[in-house]
Design a protein around this motif. Structure first.
Motif, PDB file in Angstrom:
ATOM      1  N   PRO A  85      95.531  57.640  86.954  1.00  0.00           N
ATOM      2  CA  PRO A  85      96.420  56.945  87.881  1.00  0.00           C
ATOM      3  C   PRO A  85      97.836  56.875  87.313  1.00  0.00           C
ATOM      4  O   PRO A  85      98.022  56.698  86.109  1.00  0.00           O
ATOM      5  N   VAL A  86      98.811  57.037  88.188  1.00  0.00           N
ATOM      6  CA  VAL A  86     100.218  56.935  87.786  1.00  0.00           C
ATOM      7  C   VAL A  86     100.965  56.079  88.793  1.00  0.00           C
ATOM      8  O   VAL A  86     100.570  55.967  89.950  1.00  0.00           O
ATOM      9  N   LYS A  87     102.024  55.473  88.330  1.00  0.00           N
ATOM     10  CA  LYS A  87     102.830  54.627  89.214  1.00  0.00           C
ATOM     11  C   LYS A  87     103.801  55.446  90.055  1.00  0.00           C
ATOM     12  O   LYS A  87     104.083  55.107  91.189  1.00  0.00           O
ATOM     13  N   ASN A  88     104.317  56.548  89.493  1.00  0.00           N
ATOM     14  CA  ASN A  88     105.359  57.311  90.161  1.00  0.00           C
ATOM     15  C   ASN A  88     105.138  58.796  89.887  1.00  0.00           C
ATOM     16  O   ASN A  88     105.261  59.247  88.751  1.00  0.00           O
ATOM     17  N   VAL A  89     104.814  59.543  90.925  1.00  0.00           N
ATOM     18  CA  VAL A  89     104.523  60.972  90.798  1.00  0.00           C
ATOM     19  C   VAL A  89     105.726  61.735  90.256  1.00  0.00           C
ATOM     20  O   VAL A  89     105.596  62.570  89.360  1.00  0.00           O
ATOM     21  N   GLU A  90     106.907  61.464  90.770  1.00  0.00           N
ATOM     22  CA  GLU A  90     108.085  62.225  90.329  1.00  0.00           C
ATOM     23  C   GLU A  90     108.443  61.919  88.879  1.00  0.00           C
ATOM     24  O   GLU A  90     108.879  62.807  88.147  1.00  0.00           O
ATOM     25  N   ARG A  91     108.286  60.680  88.442  1.00  0.00           N
ATOM     26  CA  ARG A  91     108.527  60.343  87.031  1.00  0.00           C
ATOM     27  C   ARG A  91     107.530  61.079  86.155  1.00  0.00           C
ATOM     28  O   ARG A  91     107.874  61.591  85.099  1.00  0.00           O
ATOM     29  N   SER A  92     106.281  61.154  86.594  1.00  0.00           N
ATOM     30  CA  SER A  92     105.261  61.890  85.838  1.00  0.00           C
ATOM     31  C   SER A  92     105.590  63.379  85.793  1.00  0.00           C
ATOM     32  O   SER A  92     105.443  64.029  84.754  1.00  0.00           O
ATOM     33  N   ARG A  93     106.040  63.926  86.912  1.00  0.00           N
ATOM     34  CA  ARG A  93     106.418  65.350  86.954  1.00  0.00           C
ATOM     35  C   ARG A  93     107.549  65.617  85.961  1.00  0.00           C
ATOM     36  O   ARG A  93     107.503  66.568  85.192  1.00  0.00           O
ATOM     37  N   ALA A  94     108.568  64.770  85.967  1.00  0.00           N
ATOM     38  CA  ALA A  94     109.709  64.964  85.060  1.00  0.00           C
ATOM     39  C   ALA A  94     109.268  64.877  83.606  1.00  0.00           C
ATOM     40  O   ALA A  94     109.672  65.708  82.781  1.00  0.00           O
ATOM     41  N   PHE A  95     108.430  63.893  83.290  1.00  0.00           N
ATOM     42  CA  PHE A  95     107.979  63.713  81.912  1.00  0.00           C
ATOM     43  C   PHE A  95     107.185  64.929  81.446  1.00  0.00           C
ATOM     44  O   PHE A  95     107.494  65.527  80.407  1.00  0.00           O
ATOM     45  N   PHE A  96     106.163  65.331  82.183  1.00  0.00           N
ATOM     46  CA  PHE A  96     105.308  66.429  81.731  1.00  0.00           C
ATOM     47  C   PHE A  96     105.988  67.791  81.858  1.00  0.00           C
ATOM     48  O   PHE A  96     105.687  68.705  81.094  1.00  0.00           O
ATOM     49  N   SER A  97     106.945  67.930  82.766  1.00  0.00           N
ATOM     50  CA  SER A  97     107.751  69.160  82.821  1.00  0.00           C
ATOM     51  C   SER A  97     108.573  69.296  81.542  1.00  0.00           C
ATOM     52  O   SER A  97     108.721  70.397  81.007  1.00  0.00           O
ATOM     53  N   ALA A  98     109.089  68.181  81.036  1.00  0.00           N
ATOM     54  CA  ALA A  98     109.868  68.199  79.790  1.00  0.00           C
ATOM     55  C   ALA A  98     109.017  68.617  78.601  1.00  0.00           C
ATOM     56  O   ALA A  98     109.538  69.109  77.598  1.00  0.00           O
ATOM     57  N   LEU A  99     107.710  68.450  78.713  1.00  0.00           N
ATOM     58  CA  LEU A  99     106.793  68.877  77.653  1.00  0.00           C
ATOM     59  C   LEU A  99     106.380  70.339  77.833  1.00  0.00           C
ATOM     60  O   LEU A  99     105.663  70.894  77.008  1.00  0.00           O
ATOM     61  N   GLY A 100     106.798  70.957  78.922  1.00  0.00           N
ATOM     62  CA  GLY A 100     106.520  72.368  79.149  1.00  0.00           C
ATOM     63  C   GLY A 100     105.349  72.654  80.072  1.00  0.00           C
ATOM     64  O   GLY A 100     104.972  73.813  80.247  1.00  0.00           O
ATOM     65  N   TYR A 101     104.773  71.627  80.696  1.00  0.00           N
ATOM     66  CA  TYR A 101     103.639  71.854  81.599  1.00  0.00           C
ATOM     67  C   TYR A 101     104.123  72.232  82.980  1.00  0.00           C
ATOM     68  O   TYR A 101     105.209  71.852  83.406  1.00  0.00           O
ATOM     69  N   SER A 102     103.279  72.982  83.691  1.00  0.00           N
ATOM     70  CA  SER A 102     103.584  73.359  85.067  1.00  0.00           C
ATOM     71  C   SER A 102     102.583  72.669  85.995  1.00  0.00           C
ATOM     72  O   SER A 102     101.619  72.052  85.540  1.00  0.00           O
ATOM     73  N   PHE A 103     102.814  72.801  87.289  1.00  0.00           N
ATOM     74  CA  PHE A 103     101.992  72.132  88.283  1.00  0.00           C
ATOM     75  C   PHE A 103     101.568  73.130  89.350  1.00  0.00           C
ATOM     76  O   PHE A 103     102.348  73.987  89.742  1.00  0.00           O
ATOM     77  N   ASN A 104     100.338  73.013  89.795  1.00  0.00           N
ATOM     78  CA  ASN A 104      99.835  73.867  90.861  1.00  0.00           C
ATOM     79  C   ASN A 104     100.274  73.262  92.184  1.00  0.00           C
ATOM     80  O   ASN A 104      99.780  72.196  92.574  1.00  0.00           O
ATOM     81  N   PRO A 105     101.193  73.912  92.902  1.00  0.00           N
ATOM     82  CA  PRO A 105     101.724  73.335  94.140  1.00  0.00           C
ATOM     83  C   PRO A 105     100.675  73.214  95.253  1.00  0.00           C
ATOM     84  O   PRO A 105     100.808  72.383  96.136  1.00  0.00           O
TER      85      PRO A 105
END
Length: 136
Positions: free
Chosen positions: A10-30
């Motif tokens: 569970p996360v509070k904010n999807v976009e904050r999570s996207r920004a954080f894990f993108s900064a670590l180099g992870y990608s997302f399946n659209p």
């Protein structure tokens, strides 16, 4: 086909999570991501579903743990080297995460980790198979 794992958090904010894990180099399946969920790709067989708390709640009748106050899961990912462990922790800290404890060096295994903005703890470890002590 190898078994796949999907860790749901569970996360509070999807976009904050996207920004954080993108900064670590992870990608997302659209194809499996929207305003309520992100499908983070860790490897060809490991995915993390980052679900908004209201959406996560639809999968369980139990209360959602507040990861900043209690631990519901420890996610541990292997890394190819000690340097990769340290680099990923450094990226997490730069992106707003914290390091809840100091690195652990057991000779044959080296580990460190970070806490993401939602309080989830991510352990990272590198194990040198040539240095593993023989079993008794």
């Amino acid at each position: 086909m190898p078994t796949q794992i999907y860790v749901n958090l569970p996360v509070k904010n999807v976009e904050r999570s996207r920004a954080f894990f993108s900064a670590l180099g992870y990608s997302f399946n659209p194809h499996f991501s929207n305003d309520s969920a992100l499908c983070m790709v860790v490897s060809d067989t490991i995915y993390v579903m980052l679900l908004t708390e209201p959406f996560f709640q639809t999968f369980t009748g139990k209360p959602i743990a507040d990861a900043t106050r209690s631990t519901e899961v420890l996610v541990c990912l292997s890394c190819d080297s000690r340097a990769e462990v340290d680099a990923l922790v450094a990226k997490a800290l730069a992106a707003g995460g914290t390091a809840p404890r100091a690195p652990q060096d057991h000779g044959f295994m080296y580990g460190h980790g970070f806490e993401d903005p939602n309080g989830h703890i991510w352990e990272l470890m590198h194990m040198d198979p040539n240095a593993v002590p023989p079993s008794a």
